[in-house]
Design an enzyme around this catalytic site. Structure first.
Site, PDB file in Angstrom:
ATOM      1  N   LYS A   1       0.789  -1.250  -0.171  1.00 47.47           N
ATOM      2  CA  LYS A   1       0.060  -0.047  -0.018  1.00 47.47           C
ATOM      3  C   LYS A   1       0.753   1.072  -0.032  1.00 47.47           C
ATOM      4  O   LYS A   1       0.483   2.402  -0.240  1.00 47.47           O
ATOM      5  CB  LYS A   1      -0.885  -0.068   1.158  1.00 47.47           C
ATOM      6  CG  LYS A   1      -1.826  -1.342   1.237  1.00 47.47           C
ATOM      7  CD  LYS A   1      -2.333  -1.070   2.820  1.00 47.47           C
ATOM      8  CE  LYS A   1      -3.171  -2.155   3.138  1.00 47.47           C
ATOM      9  NZ  LYS A   1      -3.484  -2.285   4.551  1.00 47.47           N
ATOM     10  N   GLY A   2       1.967   1.205   0.363  1.00 52.84           N
ATOM     11  CA  GLY A   2       2.895   2.178   0.638  1.00 52.84           C
ATOM     12  C   GLY A   2       3.109   3.361  -0.344  1.00 52.84           C
ATOM     13  O   GLY A   2       3.213   4.250  -0.463  1.00 52.84           O
TER      14      GLY A   2
ATOM     15  N   GLU B   1       7.732   2.408  -6.214  1.00 53.17           N
ATOM     16  CA  GLU B   1       7.627   2.094  -4.828  1.00 53.17           C
ATOM     17  C   GLU B   1       7.955   2.967  -3.779  1.00 53.17           C
ATOM     18  O   GLU B   1       8.685   4.194  -4.153  1.00 53.17           O
ATOM     19  CB  GLU B   1       8.811   0.918  -4.753  1.00 53.17           C
ATOM     20  CG  GLU B   1       9.174   0.413  -3.390  1.00 53.17           C
ATOM     21  CD  GLU B   1       7.874  -0.455  -2.845  1.00 53.17           C
ATOM     22  OE1 GLU B   1       6.889   0.176  -2.827  1.00 53.17           O
ATOM     23  OE2 GLU B   1       8.009  -1.407  -2.182  1.00 53.17           O
ATOM     24  N   ASP B   2       7.625   3.108  -2.634  1.00 55.61           N
ATOM     25  CA  ASP B   2       7.681   4.079  -1.553  1.00 55.61           C
ATOM     26  C   ASP B   2       9.380   4.199  -1.118  1.00 55.61           C
ATOM     27  O   ASP B   2       9.662   5.205  -1.188  1.00 55.61           O
ATOM     28  CB  ASP B   2       6.754   3.962  -0.457  1.00 55.61           C
ATOM     29  CG  ASP B   2       6.899   2.501   0.245  1.00 55.61           C
ATOM     30  OD1 ASP B   2       7.754   1.482  -0.256  1.00 55.61           O
ATOM     31  OD2 ASP B   2       6.147   2.068   1.198  1.00 55.61           O
TER      32      ASP B   2
ATOM     33  N   ASP C   1      14.998  -0.215   0.847  1.00 54.47           N
ATOM     34  CA  ASP C   1      15.690  -0.646   2.306  1.00 54.47           C
ATOM     35  C   ASP C   1      16.900  -1.530   1.731  1.00 54.47           C
ATOM     36  O   ASP C   1      17.832  -1.315   1.296  1.00 54.47           O
ATOM     37  CB  ASP C   1      14.790  -0.803   2.967  1.00 54.47           C
ATOM     38  CG  ASP C   1      15.473  -1.012   4.654  1.00 54.47           C
ATOM     39  OD1 ASP C   1      16.757  -0.829   4.586  1.00 54.47           O
ATOM     40  OD2 ASP C   1      14.488  -1.498   5.494  1.00 54.47           O
TER      41      ASP C   1
ATOM     42  N   LYS D   1      17.033   4.385   1.321  1.00 51.67           N
ATOM     43  CA  LYS D   1      18.072   4.129   2.286  1.00 51.67           C
ATOM     44  C   LYS D   1      19.095   3.351   2.038  1.00 51.67           C
ATOM     45  O   LYS D   1      19.435   2.075   2.245  1.00 51.67           O
ATOM     46  CB  LYS D   1      17.205   3.266   3.578  1.00 51.67           C
ATOM     47  CG  LYS D   1      16.521   3.934   4.516  1.00 51.67           C
ATOM     48  CD  LYS D   1      15.882   3.151   5.512  1.00 51.67           C
ATOM     49  CE  LYS D   1      14.506   3.377   5.949  1.00 51.67           C
ATOM     50  NZ  LYS D   1      14.152   2.266   7.085  1.00 51.67           N
TER      51      LYS D   1
ATOM     52  N   PHE E   1      13.663   4.685  10.455  1.00 49.38           N
ATOM     53  CA  PHE E   1      12.221   4.058  10.170  1.00 49.38           C
ATOM     54  C   PHE E   1      11.594   5.298  10.134  1.00 49.38           C
ATOM     55  O   PHE E   1      11.214   6.171  10.992  1.00 49.38           O
ATOM     56  CB  PHE E   1      11.605   3.180  11.224  1.00 49.38           C
ATOM     57  CG  PHE E   1      10.604   2.619  10.965  1.00 49.38           C
ATOM     58  CD1 PHE E   1      10.773   1.549   9.776  1.00 49.38           C
ATOM     59  CD2 PHE E   1       9.255   2.862  11.041  1.00 49.38           C
ATOM     60  CE1 PHE E   1       9.641   0.731   9.492  1.00 49.38           C
ATOM     61  CE2 PHE E   1       8.281   2.367  10.466  1.00 49.38           C
ATOM     62  CZ  PHE E   1       8.314   1.295   9.651  1.00 49.38           C
TER      63      PHE E   1
ATOM     64  N   ASP F   1       4.028   3.256   6.544  1.00 48.76           N
ATOM     65  CA  ASP F   1       3.341   3.182   7.834  1.00 48.76           C
ATOM     66  C   ASP F   1       4.191   2.584   8.817  1.00 48.76           C
ATOM     67  O   ASP F   1       5.152   2.045   8.588  1.00 48.76           O
ATOM     68  CB  ASP F   1       2.160   2.096   7.359  1.00 48.76           C
ATOM     69  CG  ASP F   1       2.713   0.599   7.283  1.00 48.76           C
ATOM     70  OD1 ASP F   1       3.486   0.641   6.446  1.00 48.76           O
ATOM     71  OD2 ASP F   1       2.481  -0.177   7.937  1.00 48.76           O
TER      72      ASP F   1
ATOM     73  N   ARG G   1      -0.164   6.460   7.402  1.00 42.29           N
ATOM     74  CA  ARG G   1       0.351   6.727   5.919  1.00 42.29           C
ATOM     75  C   ARG G   1      -0.310   7.801   5.542  1.00 42.29           C
ATOM     76  O   ARG G   1       0.212   8.542   4.423  1.00 42.29           O
ATOM     77  CB  ARG G   1      -0.788   5.490   5.302  1.00 42.29           C
ATOM     78  CG  ARG G   1      -0.264   4.243   5.533  1.00 42.29           C
ATOM     79  CD  ARG G   1      -0.909   3.008   4.426  1.00 42.29           C
ATOM     80  NE  ARG G   1      -0.752   1.857   4.866  1.00 42.29           N
ATOM     81  CZ  ARG G   1       0.372   1.115   4.587  1.00 42.29           C
ATOM     82  NH1 ARG G   1       1.416   1.548   4.050  1.00 42.29           N
ATOM     83  NH2 ARG G   1       0.266  -0.293   4.985  1.00 42.29           N
TER      84      ARG G   1
END
Ligand code: IMP
Ligand code: MG
Length: 175
Positions: free
Chosen positions: A41-42, A99-100, A103, A131, A152, A159, A165
């Site tokens: 959902k990000g 994509e959000d 990482d 990141k 984070f 989220d 969000r």
């Protein structure tokens, strides 16, 4: 108890940067059709805003969902669970995975390989946040919003246990 959220990237900065990425994408594809594959959902807030700023008028949207977190965790487990597939044939199409955040890179590595097997004409990756220092998989990102330190983060789609969000900015939880 309410968590205290510190602002890392302001709403206006996010929107300005998205406009720049949208301009790059508009130039790179000119008047070719593009399918933006938004990773649920990000990436929803990012993908929607990005799509609205691309001037190319043949932008299609699609969605995929995978997860690599256990509930309540703040680090990827590295094991990808497939939840929802795209809804159209992408063979010979220009596809951009949206994509959000990247990482470790496991999620995007998995998604890239999965979509590549469907023989798109082109396949690129666009992320809002990177990141970089946490990368475990070497993977080429074509469009990046912001490189951030190893914190984070939440907001603008990201989220913590499904919360935050809807914040219009990117923040981090002060602990
Ligand atoms: P990766 O597979 O380790 O690259 O993790 C990518 C996924 O982890 C992203 O799709 C996010 O859903 C999630 N993620 C990674 N870092 C954060 C963060 O700082 N906040 C919220 N979600 C994150
Ligand atoms: Mg995600």
């Amino acid at each position: 108890m309410l968590d205290e959220i510190k602002v890392l990237i302001k709403e206006e900065e996010i929107q300005n940067r998205i406009k720049e990425i949208a301009n790059d994408i508009s130039n790179d594809y000119e008047n070719e059709e593009i399918i933006l594959v938004c990773i649920l959902k990000g990436a929803t807030y990012f993908a929607i805003d990005l799509s609205r700023k691309i001037t190319n008028n043949m932008v299609l949207l699609d969605f995929m969902k995978v997860s690599s977190y256990e509930n309540g965790a703040t680090k990827s487990t590295g094991k990808i669970n497939f939840k929802l597939d795209i809804s159209q044939n992408i063979e010979n199409k220009n596809v951009i995975i949206v994509e959000d955040i990247i990482d470790s890179g496991f999620t995007l590595n998995y998604l890239y390989d999965y979509l590549k097997k469907k023989n798109p004409k082109t396949l690129k990756i666009c992320v809002l946040l990177d990141k970089k220092e946490r990368r475990k998989k070497d993977i080429k990102v074509d469009y990046t919003g912001f490189e951030i330190e190893d914190k984070f983060v939440v907001g603008y789609g990201l989220d913590y246990d499904e919360k935050y969000r809807n914040l219009p900015y990117i923040g981090y939880i002060e602990s």
